[in-house]
Scaffold this motif. Structure first.
Motif, PDB file in Angstrom:
ATOM      1  N   GLU A 170      -0.951  -1.313   5.476  1.00 28.86           N
ATOM      2  CA  GLU A 170      -2.675  -1.933   4.792  1.00 28.86           C
ATOM      3  C   GLU A 170      -2.276  -2.865   6.302  1.00 28.86           C
ATOM      4  O   GLU A 170      -3.694  -4.407   5.697  1.00 28.86           O
ATOM      5  CB  GLU A 170      -2.354  -2.164   3.670  1.00 28.86           C
ATOM      6  CG  GLU A 170      -2.339  -1.337   3.185  1.00 28.86           C
ATOM      7  CD  GLU A 170      -3.732  -0.596   2.679  1.00 28.86           C
ATOM      8  OE1 GLU A 170      -4.930  -1.671   2.953  1.00 28.86           O
ATOM      9  OE2 GLU A 170      -3.376   0.723   3.089  1.00 28.86           O
ATOM     10  N   ARG A 172      -3.258  -2.987   8.373  1.00 29.09           N
ATOM     11  CA  ARG A 172      -4.136  -2.357   9.719  1.00 29.09           C
ATOM     12  C   ARG A 172      -3.813  -3.331  11.234  1.00 29.09           C
ATOM     13  O   ARG A 172      -4.110  -3.879  11.781  1.00 29.09           O
ATOM     14  CB  ARG A 172      -5.564  -2.811   9.281  1.00 29.09           C
ATOM     15  CG  ARG A 172      -5.741  -2.428   7.792  1.00 29.09           C
ATOM     16  CD  ARG A 172      -7.018  -2.995   6.845  1.00 29.09           C
ATOM     17  NE  ARG A 172      -6.443  -2.122   6.184  1.00 29.09           N
ATOM     18  CZ  ARG A 172      -8.246  -1.465   5.581  1.00 29.09           C
ATOM     19  NH1 ARG A 172      -8.637  -1.061   6.959  1.00 29.09           N
ATOM     20  NH2 ARG A 172      -8.109  -0.552   4.169  1.00 29.09           N
ATOM     21  N   ASP A 237       2.525   7.228  -0.408  1.00 28.98           N
ATOM     22  CA  ASP A 237       2.094   7.586  -1.472  1.00 28.98           C
ATOM     23  C   ASP A 237       1.500   8.952  -1.171  1.00 28.98           C
ATOM     24  O   ASP A 237       1.060   9.700  -2.078  1.00 28.98           O
ATOM     25  CB  ASP A 237       1.236   6.597  -1.447  1.00 28.98           C
ATOM     26  CG  ASP A 237       1.489   6.337  -3.126  1.00 28.98           C
ATOM     27  OD1 ASP A 237       2.636   6.907  -3.460  1.00 28.98           O
ATOM     28  OD2 ASP A 237       0.345   6.504  -3.651  1.00 28.98           O
TER      29      ASP A 237
ATOM     30  N   TYR B 173      -6.115  12.683  -3.230  1.00 30.31           N
ATOM     31  CA  TYR B 173      -5.611  11.543  -3.289  1.00 30.31           C
ATOM     32  C   TYR B 173      -6.514  10.732  -3.781  1.00 30.31           C
ATOM     33  O   TYR B 173      -8.049  10.349  -2.845  1.00 30.31           O
ATOM     34  CB  TYR B 173      -5.219  10.837  -1.982  1.00 30.31           C
ATOM     35  CG  TYR B 173      -3.740   9.720  -1.739  1.00 30.31           C
ATOM     36  CD1 TYR B 173      -2.706   9.579  -3.070  1.00 30.31           C
ATOM     37  CD2 TYR B 173      -5.046   8.496  -1.882  1.00 30.31           C
ATOM     38  CE1 TYR B 173      -2.017   8.596  -2.682  1.00 30.31           C
ATOM     39  CE2 TYR B 173      -4.257   7.388  -1.484  1.00 30.31           C
ATOM     40  CZ  TYR B 173      -2.904   7.400  -2.420  1.00 30.31           C
ATOM     41  OH  TYR B 173      -2.007   6.184  -2.729  1.00 30.31           O
ATOM     42  N   LYS B 175      -8.318   6.718  -3.189  1.00 29.70           N
ATOM     43  CA  LYS B 175      -7.146   5.704  -2.498  1.00 29.70           C
ATOM     44  C   LYS B 175      -8.034   4.136  -3.090  1.00 29.70           C
ATOM     45  O   LYS B 175      -9.473   4.573  -3.212  1.00 29.70           O
ATOM     46  CB  LYS B 175      -8.129   6.045  -0.909  1.00 29.70           C
ATOM     47  CG  LYS B 175      -7.721   4.057  -0.271  1.00 29.70           C
ATOM     48  CD  LYS B 175      -5.798   4.396   0.080  1.00 29.70           C
ATOM     49  CE  LYS B 175      -6.010   3.090   1.513  1.00 29.70           C
ATOM     50  NZ  LYS B 175      -4.023   3.138   1.533  1.00 29.70           N
ATOM     51  N   PRO B 177      -8.104   1.456  -2.256  1.00 26.02           N
ATOM     52  CA  PRO B 177      -8.156   0.731  -0.536  1.00 26.02           C
ATOM     53  C   PRO B 177      -7.677  -1.183  -0.529  1.00 26.02           C
ATOM     54  O   PRO B 177      -7.455  -1.546  -0.412  1.00 26.02           O
ATOM     55  CB  PRO B 177      -9.231   0.427   0.401  1.00 26.02           C
ATOM     56  CG  PRO B 177     -10.198   1.071  -0.509  1.00 26.02           C
ATOM     57  CD  PRO B 177      -9.420   1.743  -1.344  1.00 26.02           C
ATOM     58  N   GLY B 188      -3.074   3.869  -5.008  1.00 26.18           N
ATOM     59  CA  GLY B 188      -4.129   5.060  -4.856  1.00 26.18           C
ATOM     60  C   GLY B 188      -3.641   6.313  -6.520  1.00 26.18           C
ATOM     61  O   GLY B 188      -2.723   5.931  -6.654  1.00 26.18           O
ATOM     62  N   ARG B 226     -13.884  -2.884  -1.484  1.00 25.62           N
ATOM     63  CA  ARG B 226     -14.445  -1.608  -0.979  1.00 25.62           C
ATOM     64  C   ARG B 226     -13.511  -1.310  -2.676  1.00 25.62           C
ATOM     65  O   ARG B 226     -12.277  -0.996  -2.977  1.00 25.62           O
ATOM     66  CB  ARG B 226     -13.238  -1.699   0.022  1.00 25.62           C
ATOM     67  CG  ARG B 226     -13.370  -2.281   1.030  1.00 25.62           C
ATOM     68  CD  ARG B 226     -12.478  -1.936   2.066  1.00 25.62           C
ATOM     69  NE  ARG B 226     -11.021  -2.753   1.729  1.00 25.62           N
ATOM     70  CZ  ARG B 226     -10.011  -3.058   3.256  1.00 25.62           C
ATOM     71  NH1 ARG B 226     -10.270  -2.473   3.544  1.00 25.62           N
ATOM     72  NH2 ARG B 226      -8.745  -3.679   2.241  1.00 25.62           N
ATOM     73  N   TYR B 229     -12.091   5.623  -3.588  1.00 29.09           N
ATOM     74  CA  TYR B 229     -12.385   6.944  -3.133  1.00 29.09           C
ATOM     75  C   TYR B 229     -11.564   7.529  -3.389  1.00 29.09           C
ATOM     76  O   TYR B 229      -9.932   7.410  -2.926  1.00 29.09           O
ATOM     77  CB  TYR B 229     -13.167   6.133  -2.126  1.00 29.09           C
ATOM     78  CG  TYR B 229     -12.614   6.011  -0.027  1.00 29.09           C
ATOM     79  CD1 TYR B 229     -12.029   4.868  -0.017  1.00 29.09           C
ATOM     80  CD2 TYR B 229     -11.949   7.107   0.034  1.00 29.09           C
ATOM     81  CE1 TYR B 229     -11.325   4.403   0.797  1.00 29.09           C
ATOM     82  CE2 TYR B 229     -10.712   7.741   0.987  1.00 29.09           C
ATOM     83  CZ  TYR B 229     -10.690   5.454   1.415  1.00 29.09           C
ATOM     84  OH  TYR B 229      -9.961   5.050   2.512  1.00 29.09           O
ATOM     85  N   MET B 231     -10.082  10.985  -0.588  1.00 32.85           N
ATOM     86  CA  MET B 231      -9.903  11.307   0.571  1.00 32.85           C
ATOM     87  C   MET B 231     -10.146  13.100   0.920  1.00 32.85           C
ATOM     88  O   MET B 231     -10.077  13.888  -0.208  1.00 32.85           O
ATOM     89  CB  MET B 231      -8.425  10.565   0.969  1.00 32.85           C
ATOM     90  CG  MET B 231      -8.249   9.213   0.866  1.00 32.85           C
ATOM     91  SD  MET B 231      -6.581   8.820   1.903  1.00 32.85           S
ATOM     92  CE  MET B 231      -6.947   9.019   2.985  1.00 32.85           C
TER      93      MET B 231
END
Lengths: 327, 292
Positions: A170, A172, A237, B173, B175, B177, B188, B226, B229, B231
């Motif tokens: 995460e 990123r 996950d 899944y 997610k 974010p 998630g 965000r 959503y 995936m």
């Protein structure tokens, strides 16, 4: 006993003689002079694990008032993390997180001085949450190597690395993969296996290769794709072999960097580039990979020739790429 | 399109052996109307996949009703009569306990269990597998069962990718974010496609995609921008791999011989029953196994 020798003693007792001896020594010192003893914990050289181990004594003896802001806040963070219920309402969720800069440095201190200790499951939970706050809220990149090292230690000790891995992804930050890939060089087969598991989404990296070959494959892939990588949100996950980063093939084809979060091409496209992409999106995924790889290699080895090639009609580009890659 | 043994097949031409009901019909219809080709070696292999997808949905419902709780890996718990709780929050099958008994116990004595959503999906897949394989084969295949997220799935031959079509019984899944980093267990939600427009997610329940997204929104960080959503990839067990160990396969293969070769390439013929009885031995001592 002077202040510096006491500090040394607290740290020494913990590391050399264990946690119980530390607690006993602390209680003894407090009984002699509580204020002075507690204030010794405020020294910059004290590590988080020491404070964590003494938190029950500090609390039950009402000694927290003598702690400095760093330690008070760190203990509040611990209590917050370990509290049984976290209601989803924002009013209560971030009660202790109102001072971002202050918290940032304290969380870093907790993680960096505390990560090497393995006191309990609760302790590991606290360390994990510090890591996730730092990578997701503060976007702290300087700790990524430490997080990777901690994941590998946890794997070796059969402790959970699930949330640490999520925290790392995460962030990123593709460079975190470089730290993971360093474990291909480890002499420990468990490290190599774990490293392979994490980087298996990269083409051709697998358990059948030797670790040196996998390391080379990683470096080549990283060099060829770094500007075009984007984060796709997968973690452990989602799958056993998650794919945290994908290559924006269209960006690689045009030689334009991609947005790390969306995969979209950065900057404005010219009309010619738009037209090329329209044609590019109509070919198969296999052809897209071939064309993007060809474009990258040509750009790298002969920029002038690439500039000429990219200006030719799309079907000519594709034909030449196929011919030269023997497709 | 459905292709059985090299020939395109329409749903109408399939025998009555296939499971009935709206979900089964939906699975067949999606396959038949797809631009992708769904290859099967026999009708019984197709039947196996449909039955197993229904078993996945049934197991998701059973887990929902089991009273098993949601927990992160730090607070997982299990029935100590059948499982050892490991330090990383995983469940290791106790020596001497048949995997079938231990898996069923999760769904019967759910209140003794608490685990994450990925582990829940593996449990659902194991129970579904148990519903479509002979118990003896199941216990042989999964004798060393260890439940910990998605990590240990070797004998389920799980595939995770973007499919041509989404089918009931797929695992998707959702997610999140912008999850609150203090509760990453809500990063998630794995959800079983129940085939009726709803998904089962452990800890959330059976809801529409919008309902699951709404639940995840409750776990976002303050100031999140965000939204959660769904995936694109879907996760599925290796239906073709598992079919090899099924009753249906044994019937379809009845009368056939299995030829095994040792390291010196000396051939030995064994019956299907003999092979299943000594499967582990053949798998370790023989380098090639051919179905005659």
């Amino acid at each position: 006993m002077g202040p510096s020798s006491s500090i040394q003693s607290f740290e020494e007792i913990r590391t050399k003689y264990g946690n119980e001896k530390l607690k006993k020594a602390f209680v003894k010192a407090v009984e002699r002079n509580e204020k002075q003893s507690v204030q010794l914990l405020n020294h910059s050289s004290i590590e988080f694990a020491t404070l964590y181990l003494l938190r029950d004594e500090l609390s039950s003896r009402s000694l927290i008032r003598y702690l400095n802001e760093r330690n008070k806040t760190a203990l509040s963070i611990v209590n917050d993390i370990l509290s049984e219920r976290r209601t989803p309402e924002p009013e209560t969720m971030y009660a202790i997180c109102d001072e971002p800069q202050h918290l940032h440095s304290i969380l870093s201190w907790m993680l960096l001085t505390g990560k090497n200790e393995n006191l309990s499951m609760d302790y590991r939970l606290v360390i994990d949450r510090c890591a996730s706050l730092l990578t997701t809220i503060y976007r702290e990149q300087t700790i990524l190597e430490d997080v990777v090292d901690l994941m590998f230690v946890r794997n070796k000790n059969n402790h959970s690395y699930h949330y640490l891995t999520w925290s790392l992804f995460e962030a990123r930050e593709p460079s975190a993969m470089v730290y993971i890939a360093e474990y291909f060089r480890s002499a420990d087969s468990e490290d190599v296996d774990f490293c392979t598991q994490l980087l298996r989404f990269i083409p051709e990296i697998n358990e059948d290769n030797n670790s040196e070959a996998n390391h080379t494959l990683f470096l080549r892939w990283y060099e060829a794709n770094l500007p075009y990588l984007f984060y796709n949100g997968e973690s452990l996950d989602t799958a056993k072999h998650p794919v945290p980063y994908e290559v924006a093939l269209d960006a690689k084809y045009l030689g334009r960097p991609a947005n790390l979060n969306t995969g979209g091409i950065l900057g404005l496209l010219t009309d010619t580039e738009e037209q090329l992409l329209n044609a590019y999106y109509k070919i198969s995924n296999k052809e897209q990979i071939m064309l993007s790889t060809y474009s990258f290699r040509l750009r790298k080895h002969d920029l002038t020739r690439w500039q000429q090639w990219i200006q030719t009609p799309f079907h000519e580009q594709l034909a030449l790429a196929k011919e030269e890659t023997h497709d | 399109m459905i292709n059985i043994a090299g020939r395109p097949v329409s749903p109408e031409s399939l025998s009555n052996g296939l499971p009935g009901g709206p979900i089964a019909n939906k699975i067949i219809a999606i396959m038949a109307n797809s631009r992708a080709v769904y290859y099967f070696s026999s009708e019984s292999e197709l039947e196996f996949e449909v039955r197993m997808r229904l078993a996945i949905i049934d197991s998701a419902k059973a887990l929902f009703q089991s009273r098993a709780q949601f927990a992160d890996f730090y607070t997982s718990r299990c029935n100590p009569a059948y499982w050892d709780l490991t330090e990383n929050g995983g469940f290791r099958l106790k020596p001497g306990v048949p995997a079938s008994v231990a898996i069923n116990d999760i769904f019967v004595n759910g209140e003794m269990y608490a685990f994450e959503c990925a582990t829940a999906m593996i449990m659902i897949l194991y129970r579904a597998t148990l519903q479509v394989l002979p118990e003896q084969n199941f216990n042989r295949l999964f004798a060393n069962m260890f439940l910990w997220g998605w990590k240990y799935d070797k004998d389920l031959a799980i595939v995770h990718r973007i499919p041509e079509d989404y089918l009931p019984g797929d695992i998707r899944y959702f997610k999140n974010p912008d999850v609150n980093p203090m509760t990453p267990q809500w990063q998630g939600e794995n959800g079983v496609d129940m085939g009726d427009g709803t998904y089962f997610g452990h800890g959330i329940g059976i809801k529409t995609p919008e309902g699951i997204i709404e639940s995840l929104k409750q776990r976002m960080k303050p100031g999140a921008t965000r939204m959660p959503y769904l995936m694109a990839p879907a996760t599925r067990p290796g239906f073709k791999y598992l079919y090899r160990f099924s009753y249906a396969n044994r019937e379809a293969e009845s009368g056939t011989e299995i030829r095994v070769f040792n390291e010196e390439f000396v051939e030995q013929k064994v019956s299907l029953d003999e092979y299943f009885q000594q499967m582990d031995d053949y798998a370790t001592r023989y380098i090639t196994v051919r179905f005659g």
